[in-house]
Scaffold this motif. Structure first.
Motif, short mmCIF file in Angstrom:
data_model
loop_
_atom_site.label_atom_id
_atom_site.label_comp_id
_atom_site.label_asym_id
_atom_site.label_seq_id
_atom_site.Cartn_x
_atom_site.Cartn_y
_atom_site.Cartn_z
N GLU A 405 131.66 -76.22 42.03
CA GLU A 405 131.56 -74.97 41.28
C GLU A 405 130.11 -74.71 40.92
OE1 GLU A 405 132.94 -73.05 36.99
OE2 GLU A 405 134.14 -74.66 37.89
N LEU A 406 129.64 -73.51 41.25
CA LEU A 406 128.29 -73.11 40.91
C LEU A 406 128.30 -72.40 39.56
CD1 LEU A 406 125.31 -72.86 41.73
CD2 LEU A 406 125.89 -70.67 42.81
N LEU A 407 127.58 -72.96 38.60
CA LEU A 407 127.57 -72.41 37.24
C LEU A 407 126.57 -71.28 37.15
CD1 LEU A 407 127.68 -75.76 35.22
CD2 LEU A 407 129.60 -74.31 35.91
N GLU A 408 127.03 -70.14 36.66
CA GLU A 408 126.18 -68.97 36.49
C GLU A 408 126.38 -68.41 35.09
OE1 GLU A 408 125.97 -67.12 40.98
OE2 GLU A 408 127.73 -66.65 39.77
N GLY A 409 125.41 -67.67 34.61
CA GLY A 409 125.50 -67.08 33.29
C GLY A 409 124.34 -67.47 32.41
N PHE A 413 122.98 -74.57 31.92
CA PHE A 413 123.33 -75.14 33.23
C PHE A 413 123.32 -74.08 34.33
CE2 PHE A 413 125.69 -77.61 29.99
CZ PHE A 413 125.00 -78.81 30.11
N SER A 414 122.75 -72.94 34.07
CA SER A 414 122.75 -71.86 35.06
C SER A 414 122.01 -72.29 36.33
CB SER A 414 122.07 -70.62 34.47
OG SER A 414 122.06 -69.57 35.41
N GLY A 415 122.70 -72.14 37.46
CA GLY A 415 122.13 -72.54 38.75
C GLY A 415 122.47 -73.95 39.17
N ALA A 416 123.28 -74.65 38.38
CA ALA A 416 123.67 -76.02 38.74
C ALA A 416 125.04 -76.01 39.43
CB ALA A 416 123.73 -76.90 37.50
N GLU A 417 125.16 -76.82 40.46
CA GLU A 417 126.44 -77.01 41.13
C GLU A 417 127.07 -78.30 40.61
OE1 GLU A 417 127.45 -76.26 45.65
OE2 GLU A 417 126.72 -78.31 45.36
N VAL A 418 128.32 -78.21 40.19
CA VAL A 418 128.97 -79.35 39.54
C VAL A 418 130.30 -79.65 40.23
CG1 VAL A 418 127.87 -78.97 37.30
CG2 VAL A 418 130.05 -77.86 37.81
N ALA A 419 130.80 -80.87 40.01
CA ALA A 419 132.09 -81.30 40.55
C ALA A 419 132.77 -82.19 39.54
CB ALA A 419 131.90 -82.03 41.87
N GLU A 420 134.08 -82.14 39.54
CA GLU A 420 134.87 -83.01 38.66
C GLU A 420 134.99 -84.37 39.32
OE1 GLU A 420 139.38 -83.03 36.91
OE2 GLU A 420 138.25 -81.13 36.84
N LEU A 421 134.52 -85.39 38.64
CA LEU A 421 134.44 -86.73 39.22
C LEU A 421 135.77 -87.45 39.07
CD1 LEU A 421 132.21 -88.41 40.57
CD2 LEU A 421 131.77 -89.46 38.37
N SER A 422 136.43 -87.69 40.20
CA SER A 422 137.66 -88.47 40.23
C SER A 422 137.34 -89.90 40.66
CB SER A 422 138.66 -87.85 41.21
OG SER A 422 138.17 -87.96 42.54
N LEU A 477 131.28 -73.31 27.96
CA LEU A 477 130.17 -72.42 28.31
C LEU A 477 130.51 -70.94 28.10
CD1 LEU A 477 128.87 -74.09 31.62
CD2 LEU A 477 128.00 -74.38 29.29
N ASP A 478 131.77 -70.65 27.85
CA ASP A 478 132.20 -69.27 27.68
C ASP A 478 131.96 -68.81 26.23
OD1 ASP A 478 133.25 -66.78 28.16
OD2 ASP A 478 135.36 -67.43 28.02
N THR A 479 130.71 -68.76 25.88
CA THR A 479 130.34 -68.32 24.54
C THR A 479 128.93 -67.75 24.57
OG1 THR A 479 130.02 -69.01 22.23
CG2 THR A 479 129.48 -70.60 23.93
N ASP A 480 128.66 -66.85 23.69
CA ASP A 480 127.32 -66.22 23.63
C ASP A 480 126.53 -66.90 22.53
OD1 ASP A 480 125.18 -64.61 24.00
OD2 ASP A 480 126.03 -62.86 22.99
N ALA A 481 125.96 -68.05 22.87
CA ALA A 481 125.21 -68.84 21.90
C ALA A 481 123.75 -68.89 22.30
CB ALA A 481 125.78 -70.24 21.80
#
Length: 501
Positions: A405-409, A413-422, A477-481
């Motif tokens: 998932e590419l994080l935007e906003g 972390f804007s511009g970082a690609e992340v993955a859930e580590l299993s 991350l879904d907040t305007d802080a």
């Protein structure tokens, strides 16, 4: 005066003759005594030599060890063994196109017009390989073929073939190639049983050191189950004093039966040359990787679902053991193979499938030589009693490929690609499968995230909210802080701070 002198001379000669007779008698007696003593000493050896021909040796009661009895036995040679095995050892040539900037400003699109595009050069390297199947399957080291653009295999009879890379496994440093001979027969080497390999066994190393041509060196097995080499994640090496040098990588280590007992992989050297300490990947792991490459096209490693530490002398003494052997279970993964088999923290595992273990790497290696679904028998010291526990091996849970998932906003972390580590993804990446969370895999060039995180960081918490899943991260991350409290795990070190946008 002259007659006096003649008389004195006669007396002297007579006395000399008398002494000679006495010395002769003394020498004769001495010679007889020496011969008698030699007869006494030689007689038992002669008898033993006759007995040796009937199966009794000079070395006590060990009837398997005898001195050579014939001239032919004295002239024993490895030549027939080498003629049998060496045709199956090949040279692996690789070509890699490397782009090289001639100017520090070449990456800038404006200056590139002045300084020109990066120049390309071809980088060649050489290694060895072993034919393990007559249909053209060849095994070598992963570091021999890593990032290669072209692969060429040259047989011992100088036939040349382009090779296809079937599987490259960085974790074991093994790679599997295939060549198409259009039906021409190929010599092969059969796998040996590594469990029968002992310290002191004679072995031959065959490869192409320094590119001088196929070379054979001899030595013995210096040690088995070396796990502290640090060459690969599944370290469980055979150590040999047979001369192994650069270019031998991927070559064969064979026993006196002509069987493959290992693939030469690394040397311990301060100068780059052989110091008599070479390491080979055992044939049982080689066979596992080759079978996975040919049958599935990928390798899925089973795991036990536990973490362990080596047993020290103090731990062994507290458990009533007379010597330190085995590993102590420190953590058990919920619903994993070990958990389902009933293993608990504090249990001592001394053997797996009848083979002693001394550290976690050895335990992981022996488990990884099996396929998922197979059952390994563990000898466990539990509650003061030894038990044999059957553990059904299974791959770690989770997907082999991460959902990226590419994080935007407007957040740190804007511009970082992340993955859930299993656990399964962590195992594939060489990370601790017991550590879960959201992993930063990549950051876009020039993104704001470069100011905060690096690829490989684990996001532990955001604004005091723990992060274990992508869903939890999206919610945080879904907040305007304007101020963000962030906690990261970077190479096992916790980093915390506040970011103001």
């Amino acid at each position: 005066m002259r007659p006096l002198r003649r008389r004195n001379r006669a007396i002297f000669m007579m006395q000399t003759n008398t002494m000679t007779r006495h010395v002769s008698k003394l020498l004769l007696v001495s010679v007889v005594a020496v011969l008698a003593l030699l007869a006494v000493l030689i007689s038992p050896l002669f008898s033993a030599g006759q007995a040796g021909a009937q199966g009794v040796s000079f070395f006590g009661n060990d009837t398997d060890k005898q001195v050579p009895q014939t001239h032919a036995q004295v002239e024993l040679s490895y030549a027939p063994l080498v003629k049998k095995v060496s045709p199956a050892v090949v040279n692996v040539y690789t070509k890699k196109v490397v782009r090289q900037n001639v100017s520090p400003f070449a990456n800038d699109p404006i200056f590139r017009e002045f300084f020109g595009a990066p120049q390309e050069r071809v980088q060649n390297s050489l290694g060895s390989g072993v034919i393990v199947s007559d249909d053209g399957v060849i095994v070598t080291n992963n570091h021999v073929v890593a990032d290669a653009d072209e692969l060429l295999v040259v047989l011992s009879d100088r036939r040349e073939y382009e090779a296809e890379l079937i599987l490259a496994d960085e974790r074991t440093d093994l790679a599997v190639l295939r060549i198409d001979t259009e039906g021409d027969p190929l010599p092969t080497v059969q796998y040996g049983d590594t469990r029968d390999t002992e310290v002191g066994d004679i072995v031959l190393a065959i490869g192409n050191p320094f590119g001088v041509g196929q070379t054979v060196t001899s030595g013995i097995i210096s040690a088995t189950a070396r796990t502290d080499v640090g060459v690969s994640d599944y370290a469980f090496f055979l150590q040999t004093d047979a001369a192994v040098n650069p270019g031998n990588s991927g070559g064969a280590l064979v026993n006196t039966k002509g069987e493959l007992v290992g693939i030469n992989s690394a040397i311990f050297s301060r100068s780059g040359g052989s110091n008599g300490i070479g390491f080979a990947i055992p044939a049982e792991m080689v066979k596992r990787v080759v079978d996975a490459a040919v049958n599935e096209g990928r390798i899925v490693r089973p795991w036990l679902g536990l973490k362990a530490q080596s047993v020290t002398y103090d731990i062994a003494k507290s458990q009533g053991m007379n010597r330190p052997v085995g590993v102590m279970v420190t953590e058990v993964f919920d619903d994993g193979p070990a958990d389902e088999a009933g293993l608990k923290r504090g249990d001592l595992i001394t053997e797996i499938d009848g083979r002693e273990v001394f550290d976690e790497n050895g335990l992981k290696f022996l488990a990884a030589t099996r396929s998922p679904g197979e059952v390994s028998q563990l000898k466990v010291l539990h509650g003061g009693r030894y038990e044999t526990v059957g553990v059904t091996l299974a791959p770690p849970p989770g997907a082999t490929k991460a959902e990226l998932e590419l994080l935007e906003g407007r957040h740190p972390f804007s511009g970082a690609e992340v993955a859930e580590l299993s656990p399964r993804l962590a195992e594939e990446m060489g990370r601790d499968p017991f550590v879960t969370g959201v992993l930063v895999t990549r950051i876009l060039r020039g993104a704001y995230a470069w100011r905060v995180v690096r690829p490989g960081d684990l996001i532990v918490s955001v604004n005091n909210a723990p992060i274990k899943t992508l869903e939890q991260l999206d919610e945080a991350l879904d907040t305007d802080a304007s101020r963000w409290a962030i906690e990261l795990d970077r190479n096992g070190r916790r980093i915390a701070g506040t970011v103001t946008l």
